[in-house]
Design a protein around this motif. Structure first.
Motif, short mmCIF file in Angstrom:
data_model
loop_
_atom_site.label_atom_id
_atom_site.label_comp_id
_atom_site.label_asym_id
_atom_site.label_seq_id
_atom_site.Cartn_x
_atom_site.Cartn_y
_atom_site.Cartn_z
N GLN A 199 -7.64 3.76 16.91
CA GLN A 199 -7.06 4.95 16.31
C GLN A 199 -5.83 4.58 15.49
OE1 GLN A 199 -6.16 8.17 18.96
NE2 GLN A 199 -5.48 9.50 17.31
N LEU A 200 -5.00 3.68 16.03
CA LEU A 200 -3.81 3.25 15.30
C LEU A 200 -4.23 2.55 14.00
CD1 LEU A 200 -0.76 3.05 15.21
CD2 LEU A 200 -0.91 0.92 16.49
N LYS A 201 -5.24 1.71 14.07
CA LYS A 201 -5.71 1.03 12.87
C LYS A 201 -6.21 2.04 11.85
CE LYS A 201 -8.82 -2.47 11.15
NZ LYS A 201 -9.83 -3.48 11.41
N GLU A 202 -6.96 3.02 12.29
CA GLU A 202 -7.47 4.04 11.38
C GLU A 202 -6.31 4.81 10.75
OE1 GLU A 202 -10.40 7.96 11.23
OE2 GLU A 202 -9.92 7.05 13.17
N GLN A 203 -5.33 5.18 11.56
CA GLN A 203 -4.17 5.90 11.04
C GLN A 203 -3.43 5.05 10.01
OE1 GLN A 203 -1.45 7.29 14.04
NE2 GLN A 203 0.00 8.08 12.54
N SER A 255 -3.49 16.37 1.98
CA SER A 255 -2.41 16.05 1.05
C SER A 255 -2.88 15.10 -0.06
CB SER A 255 -1.22 15.43 1.80
OG SER A 255 -1.50 14.12 2.24
N ILE A 256 -3.95 14.38 0.19
CA ILE A 256 -4.50 13.44 -0.80
C ILE A 256 -5.32 14.18 -1.86
CG2 ILE A 256 -6.15 11.54 -1.11
CD1 ILE A 256 -5.18 10.47 1.61
N LYS A 257 -6.01 15.25 -1.46
CA LYS A 257 -6.94 15.95 -2.36
C LYS A 257 -6.30 16.39 -3.68
CE LYS A 257 -10.10 17.46 1.24
NZ LYS A 257 -10.59 18.60 2.02
N PRO A 258 -5.14 17.06 -3.69
CA PRO A 258 -4.58 17.47 -4.98
C PRO A 258 -4.17 16.28 -5.86
CG PRO A 258 -3.20 18.27 -3.16
CD PRO A 258 -4.37 17.58 -2.57
N MET A 259 -3.73 15.21 -5.21
CA MET A 259 -3.38 14.01 -5.99
C MET A 259 -4.64 13.41 -6.63
SD MET A 259 -0.40 12.05 -3.87
CE MET A 259 -1.01 12.35 -2.21
N ASP A 275 -6.13 -2.04 -10.91
CA ASP A 275 -5.97 -2.89 -9.72
C ASP A 275 -5.83 -2.04 -8.47
OD1 ASP A 275 -6.10 -5.23 -11.20
OD2 ASP A 275 -3.91 -5.45 -11.36
N LEU A 276 -5.07 -0.96 -8.58
CA LEU A 276 -4.88 -0.07 -7.44
C LEU A 276 -6.17 0.67 -7.07
CD1 LEU A 276 -1.35 1.34 -8.29
CD2 LEU A 276 -1.94 -0.12 -6.34
N VAL A 277 -6.98 1.00 -8.07
CA VAL A 277 -8.28 1.63 -7.79
C VAL A 277 -9.11 0.69 -6.92
CG1 VAL A 277 -10.47 2.34 -8.83
CG2 VAL A 277 -8.31 3.13 -9.82
N ASP A 278 -9.10 -0.60 -7.26
CA ASP A 278 -9.84 -1.58 -6.46
C ASP A 278 -9.29 -1.67 -5.04
OD1 ASP A 278 -11.49 -2.20 -8.60
OD2 ASP A 278 -10.31 -3.95 -9.21
N GLN A 279 -7.96 -1.67 -4.90
CA GLN A 279 -7.36 -1.72 -3.57
C GLN A 279 -7.75 -0.50 -2.74
OE1 GLN A 279 -3.11 -2.34 -3.50
NE2 GLN A 279 -3.24 -3.85 -5.16
N ARG A 280 -7.70 0.65 -3.38
CA ARG A 280 -8.02 1.88 -2.66
C ARG A 280 -9.49 1.90 -2.25
NH1 ARG A 280 -7.20 8.25 -4.15
NH2 ARG A 280 -9.14 7.99 -5.22
N GLN A 281 -10.35 1.36 -3.09
CA GLN A 281 -11.77 1.28 -2.75
C GLN A 281 -11.99 0.39 -1.53
OE1 GLN A 281 -14.36 3.01 -3.83
NE2 GLN A 281 -15.70 1.91 -2.43
N ARG A 282 -11.26 -0.73 -1.48
CA ARG A 282 -11.38 -1.62 -0.31
C ARG A 282 -10.90 -0.91 0.96
NH1 ARG A 282 -9.82 -5.41 -4.19
NH2 ARG A 282 -7.65 -5.41 -3.53
N LYS A 319 -2.01 3.88 4.39
CA LYS A 319 -2.04 2.97 3.23
C LYS A 319 -2.82 3.62 2.09
CE LYS A 319 -1.49 -1.31 5.77
NZ LYS A 319 -2.06 -2.61 6.14
N TYR A 320 -3.90 4.30 2.42
CA TYR A 320 -4.71 4.99 1.41
C TYR A 320 -3.85 6.04 0.70
CZ TYR A 320 -8.89 7.16 -0.60
OH TYR A 320 -9.82 7.66 -1.47
N LEU A 321 -3.06 6.78 1.46
CA LEU A 321 -2.16 7.78 0.89
C LEU A 321 -1.13 7.11 -0.02
CD1 LEU A 321 -0.88 10.64 0.68
CD2 LEU A 321 0.36 10.10 2.80
N ALA A 322 -0.55 6.01 0.44
CA ALA A 322 0.46 5.30 -0.36
C ALA A 322 -0.14 4.78 -1.68
CB ALA A 322 1.05 4.14 0.44
N VAL A 323 -1.34 4.23 -1.61
CA VAL A 323 -1.99 3.72 -2.83
C VAL A 323 -2.32 4.89 -3.76
CG1 VAL A 323 -4.04 2.54 -3.73
CG2 VAL A 323 -2.83 1.60 -1.75
#
Length: 113
Positions: free
Chosen positions: A6-10, A69-73, A37-44, A15-19
């Protein structure tokens, strides 16, 4: 799911939010190389999230709030990326128009009269 997963998932979701925030920043600045580059990171990150055995955090109230909170971004990023792409296509068409015009006029000026 144990606490470790759970901690790993969180952490992955955070990190997904930060990217995602960085994506929005760099598309606003029209720094497309960094954006891609960030699109690739987020995909990973998304692939890592999907590979997890359980998605307990994503279904928790905290996880739902983070994803909400990610959806509108995401919507802003998609809109800005489409706008940039359309401008880029128009600019390329304009440049090609000048290139073909230049080759026609260049041939006229290189003729001997």
């Amino acid at each position: 799911m144990d606490g470790k997963h759970q901690l790993k998932e969180q952490e992955l979701w955070e990190k997904y939010l930060a990217v995602t925030k960085e994506l929005l920043k760099f598309i606003n600045e029209e720094d497309i190389d960094t954006f891609l580059d960030l699109v690739d990171q987020r995909q990973r990150l998304m692939e890592m999230l999907q590979a997890l055995p359980d998605h307990e955090y994503a279904r928790s109230p905290e996880g739902i709030a983070l994803r909400d909170s990610i959806k509108p971004m995401d919507m802003q990023i998609m809109h800005k990326a489409r706008s940039w792409l359309n401008r880029s296509k128009r600019n390329n068409m304009t440049v090609r128009g000048y290139d073909s015009f230049g080759s026609v006029t260049g041939n006229m000026f290189s003729r001997e009269y």
